[in-house]
Design a protein around this motif. Structure first.
Motif, PDB file in Angstrom:
ATOM      1  N   SER A 270      -5.425 -14.411  58.709  1.00 18.83           N
ATOM      2  CA  SER A 270      -6.001 -13.062  58.736  1.00 18.83           C
ATOM      3  C   SER A 270      -7.133 -12.987  59.747  1.00 18.83           C
ATOM      4  O   SER A 270      -7.263 -11.997  60.483  1.00 18.83           O
ATOM      5  CB  SER A 270      -6.509 -12.674  57.341  1.00 18.83           C
ATOM      6  OG  SER A 270      -5.459 -12.614  56.406  1.00 18.83           O
TER       7      SER A 270
ATOM      8  N   SER B 163       1.660  -8.605  60.128  1.00 17.56           N
ATOM      9  CA  SER B 163       1.412  -8.108  58.771  1.00 17.56           C
ATOM     10  C   SER B 163       2.424  -8.670  57.780  1.00 17.56           C
ATOM     11  O   SER B 163       2.064  -9.032  56.653  1.00 17.56           O
ATOM     12  CB  SER B 163       1.456  -6.571  58.763  1.00 17.56           C
ATOM     13  OG  SER B 163       2.699  -6.097  59.261  1.00 17.56           O
TER      14      SER B 163
ATOM     15  N   LEU C 162       1.712 -12.467  57.212  1.00 23.35           N
ATOM     16  CA  LEU C 162       0.634 -12.683  56.248  1.00 23.35           C
ATOM     17  C   LEU C 162       1.125 -12.491  54.817  1.00 23.35           C
ATOM     18  O   LEU C 162       0.731 -13.226  53.904  1.00 23.35           O
ATOM     19  CB  LEU C 162      -0.529 -11.731  56.541  1.00 23.35           C
ATOM     20  CG  LEU C 162      -1.291 -11.966  57.847  1.00 23.35           C
ATOM     21  CD1 LEU C 162      -2.318 -10.859  58.073  1.00 23.35           C
ATOM     22  CD2 LEU C 162      -1.987 -13.316  57.832  1.00 23.35           C
TER      23      LEU C 162
END
Length: 279
Positions: free
Chosen positions: A250, A228, A231
């Motif tokens: 993703s 997370s 990204l």
């Protein structure tokens, strides 16, 4: 008769339309991962790319901030596996205590545990951060992993429903045969609550995999970042965001989630439905 004939086709058409509507953001994300970053939002209304750019996946996998994206995946897997093991085992032990053991203040402790389900997570962020700072756990996986070894209220409640549905006569028979409390838990209870254990493991996997707040608060070194956070690093408000690479990664980050869901969807449904019907 005619109405009954068209009932199922209309039903499947309606459900299919809803499914497509819900999946459209994922389809758009997948298609956009093959567009050039500068054209993604300019051609947002066009689902299929005019020219396919496979370089987004290579650029995304190469990483960002000097770290390959594979490192973020490894870090996330370590956190997910350790946290899931701790959450499932500790929650099962606590649920066994509430469901089968008789001790002083059991109802009070159970009520307090249930109250924590209604406590917003944001309320405890600052106290937890202060505690972990005093323990010198910052910039490590400890604040994200170790709290899971003290049980999760939702998982405890889920497992209690399963344990209470197991006939008490099994406990009495096992006790007569010489089983102590631990052997009763290990040999009798655990095998009978496998759906609840699987459900807790799957939900724990999902929650830890997509968690962003915990890593942002406690991890400072890029080599320790999770998926997370990796990204998020593709977004740069000053120089320019690499949307294509972020969309590509993703899609890659969704693969473990999709695989786990299709492998264990039966356990998810069985665990939730059984806990709801037998509670």
């Amino acid at each position: 008769m005619v109405a009954g004939k068209w009932k199922w086709p209309v039903y499947h058409l309606f459900v299919g339309a809803i499914a497509i509507l819900m999946l459209y953001p994922i389809i758009w994300l997948f298609m956009s991962s093959f567009k050039e970053s500068r054209t993604i939002f300019a051609t947002a209304s066009q689902l299929v790319p005019q020219s396919w750019d496979f370089g987004n996946y290579a650029a995304g996998w190469a990483g960002v901030g000097g770290q390959p994206f594979a490192q973020f995946i490894v870090n996330s897997l370590i956190i997910v596996v350790l946290a899931t093991i701790g959450a499932v085992i500790s929650s099962a032990l606590v649920a066994f205590g509430f469901g089968r053991l008789d001790f002083k203040g059991r109802n009070l402790w159970f009520a307090l545990m249930m109250v924590t389900l209604m406590l917003p997570h944001d309320v405890v962020l600052v106290p937890q951060y202060i505690i972990f700072s005093k323990l010198e756990w910052l910039n490590s996986m400890k604040p994200i992993v170790i709290p899971n070894y003290f049980g999760a209220p939702f998982f405890i409640f889920l497992m209690i429903q399963f344990i209470r549905s197991i006939p008490i006569e099994l406990d009495e028979a096992a006790t007569i045969d010489g089983c102590d409390k631990f052997r009763l838990f290990y040999r009798i209870i655990l095998p009978l609550i496998k759906p609840a254990l699987a459900t807790a493991a799957i939900f724990s996997f999902y929650w830890r995999w997509e968690d962003l707040i915990g890593p942002v608060l406690y991890l400072n070194s890029p080599q320790k970042y999770t998926v997370s956070m990796g990204l998020k690093m593709f977004l740069d408000s000053e120089s320019g965001s690499n949307w294509g690479a972020m969309f590509a990664m993703s899609i890659v980050s969704l693969i473990p989630v999709v695989v786990v869901f299709f492998m264990f969807q039966k356990q998810i449904v069985e665990g939730i439905s059984s806990s709801g019907l037998k509670g």
